[in-house]
Structure formats: C-alpha cells, structure tokens
Scaffold this motif. Sequence first.
Motif, PDB file in Angstrom:
ATOM      1  N   LEU A 203      -1.960  -2.276  -0.371  1.00 55.63           N
ATOM      2  CA  LEU A 203      -0.652  -1.762   0.024  1.00 55.63           C
ATOM      3  C   LEU A 203       0.312  -1.713  -1.163  1.00 55.63           C
ATOM      4  O   LEU A 203       1.088  -0.767  -1.315  1.00 55.63           O
ATOM      5  CB  LEU A 203      -0.079  -2.603   1.168  1.00 55.63           C
ATOM      6  N   GLY A 204       0.239  -2.723  -2.025  1.00 58.14           N
ATOM      7  CA  GLY A 204       1.063  -2.720  -3.236  1.00 58.14           C
ATOM      8  C   GLY A 204       0.670  -1.616  -4.194  1.00 58.14           C
ATOM      9  O   GLY A 204       1.521  -0.979  -4.822  1.00 58.14           O
ATOM     10  N   GLU A 205      -0.620  -1.360  -4.299  1.00 56.36           N
ATOM     11  CA  GLU A 205      -1.103  -0.288  -5.169  1.00 56.36           C
ATOM     12  C   GLU A 205      -0.604   1.074  -4.664  1.00 56.36           C
ATOM     13  O   GLU A 205      -0.242   1.945  -5.454  1.00 56.36           O
ATOM     14  CB  GLU A 205      -2.625  -0.320  -5.217  1.00 56.36           C
ATOM     15  N   ARG A 206      -0.561   1.234  -3.373  1.00 56.66           N
ATOM     16  CA  ARG A 206      -0.012   2.483  -2.799  1.00 56.66           C
ATOM     17  C   ARG A 206       1.452   2.658  -3.163  1.00 56.66           C
ATOM     18  O   ARG A 206       1.892   3.767  -3.451  1.00 56.66           O
ATOM     19  CB  ARG A 206      -0.159   2.477  -1.279  1.00 56.66           C
TER      20      ARG A 206
ATOM     21  N   MET B 128       0.062  -6.634  -7.418  1.00 55.13           N
ATOM     22  CA  MET B 128       0.305  -5.654  -6.355  1.00 55.13           C
ATOM     23  C   MET B 128       0.715  -6.351  -5.060  1.00 55.13           C
ATOM     24  O   MET B 128       1.557  -5.837  -4.319  1.00 55.13           O
ATOM     25  CB  MET B 128      -0.933  -4.775  -6.129  1.00 55.13           C
ATOM     26  N   VAL B 129       0.143  -7.523  -4.800  1.00 50.74           N
ATOM     27  CA  VAL B 129       0.552  -8.312  -3.629  1.00 50.74           C
ATOM     28  C   VAL B 129       2.025  -8.688  -3.766  1.00 50.74           C
ATOM     29  O   VAL B 129       2.816  -8.523  -2.840  1.00 50.74           O
ATOM     30  CB  VAL B 129      -0.326  -9.574  -3.475  1.00 50.74           C
ATOM     31  N   TRP B 130       2.403  -9.176  -4.936  1.00 52.26           N
ATOM     32  CA  TRP B 130       3.785  -9.568  -5.203  1.00 52.26           C
ATOM     33  C   TRP B 130       4.710  -8.358  -5.049  1.00 52.26           C
ATOM     34  O   TRP B 130       5.773  -8.448  -4.433  1.00 52.26           O
ATOM     35  CB  TRP B 130       3.869 -10.150  -6.610  1.00 52.26           C
ATOM     36  N   LEU B 131       4.296  -7.223  -5.605  1.00 50.95           N
ATOM     37  CA  LEU B 131       5.088  -5.999  -5.505  1.00 50.95           C
ATOM     38  C   LEU B 131       5.279  -5.607  -4.039  1.00 50.95           C
ATOM     39  O   LEU B 131       6.397  -5.311  -3.611  1.00 50.95           O
ATOM     40  CB  LEU B 131       4.388  -4.873  -6.278  1.00 50.95           C
TER      41      LEU B 131
ATOM     42  N   TYR C   3       2.570   5.968  -5.121  1.00 48.95           N
ATOM     43  CA  TYR C   3       3.299   6.983  -4.376  1.00 48.95           C
ATOM     44  C   TYR C   3       4.806   6.753  -4.265  1.00 48.95           C
ATOM     45  O   TYR C   3       5.534   7.666  -3.885  1.00 48.95           O
ATOM     46  CB  TYR C   3       2.717   7.120  -2.968  1.00 48.95           C
ATOM     47  N   GLN C   4       5.253   5.537  -4.562  1.00 51.09           N
ATOM     48  CA  GLN C   4       6.683   5.239  -4.447  1.00 51.09           C
ATOM     49  C   GLN C   4       7.171   4.537  -5.713  1.00 51.09           C
ATOM     50  O   GLN C   4       7.837   3.510  -5.648  1.00 51.09           O
ATOM     51  CB  GLN C   4       6.945   4.375  -3.208  1.00 51.09           C
ATOM     52  N   ARG C   5       6.822   5.103  -6.841  1.00 55.64           N
ATOM     53  CA  ARG C   5       7.102   4.484  -8.145  1.00 55.64           C
ATOM     54  C   ARG C   5       8.588   4.129  -8.301  1.00 55.64           C
ATOM     55  O   ARG C   5       8.915   3.135  -8.944  1.00 55.64           O
ATOM     56  CB  ARG C   5       6.645   5.442  -9.249  1.00 55.64           C
TER      57      ARG C   5
END
Length: 160
Positions: free
Chosen positions: A84-87, A148-151, A91-93
């Motif tokens: 989910l973080g990678e997405r 990515m989890v943290w993000l 896609y939502q930089r």
Amino acid sequence: MKFENFAAKYFAMSEEVWARHTNPWSVWTRYSCFPLLLACLWWRDALQLWFWPILVVLLSWVWLNPRCFKKPANTDNWASRSVLGERILIYQREKVPTHHILVINMIIGLLSFFTLLCFAGLFFKEPISTCAGALGLILTKTWFLDRMVWLHQEVMGCKY
C-alpha cells in the motif's frame, strides 16, 4: 517517467492486481524469486540448455505472482502495508512527505550499488561479490518495504 511508474506499467499492475498483491503470500513468495534467480544465473554453465527455460519460468513467476493470490480479507499486516505504501509512492507522489524522499533516494542508490555488485559477481563468477551484493539487495529491499509501511502509516494517518 520515474522508475517506479515504469516498473508498474511494465508489470501491468491494474487496481485488481495491486489489491491481490497486498496479500502477504504474494509479498513473501516474491522474496523466494531472488535466491532462485541468483542460483539460475550462477549455475548457467552447468544448466546448459536448461538455463533458458528455468530463467523464463522464474521471470514469469515474478510477473504472475501478484496475480496468483486472492485479495486479502484485511491488510492489517506489515507485508500488505508495504504494498500500500509503494502504491502511494508510485501514484500519489505529491503526498509523500519530504523526509521520506531523501531516505527513499538513498535506498534506491544502495539498491543500484548492490545490484551492480551482485551482477558483476555473477558475470565474473566471483562468489564474494555475488553474495555481498545479494545480501545487500535483500537487506536494502527489506528496508525499502519497511519504509513503505512507515509512509503508508503516515500518509493514511494510521495508528498501528
């Protein structure tokens, strides 16, 4: 085009595929691909004609993997949140806080370095470079997923 967008486009990651990829089995079984790819490349001379079919099967699994698992009942786990973080990153930089960008860029630099080290070791059949590069890649990829989890937690306002 950013590398992340290129990779997502290359892997044809639709909404449905991303949802399936949040299944922890998808994340963890992709980890198994890397050592198998390394073994295939390392023993390419010994495998002779079998090298190509094995390589095709392994690369096909990398592409098929996110499509092979059901969408999970919940995403309340580390592996799902990393996807989910990678997405969000892809896609939502614009939502990515600046303090993550510097670390993500550093991680990408390390991933590049360890990839070069590993492939140089594979090319020259040098075991220390290959192993050091492989270990560096696995650890750095895990660091990336943890970031990515943290993000995801930060952007989505989650308290886990």
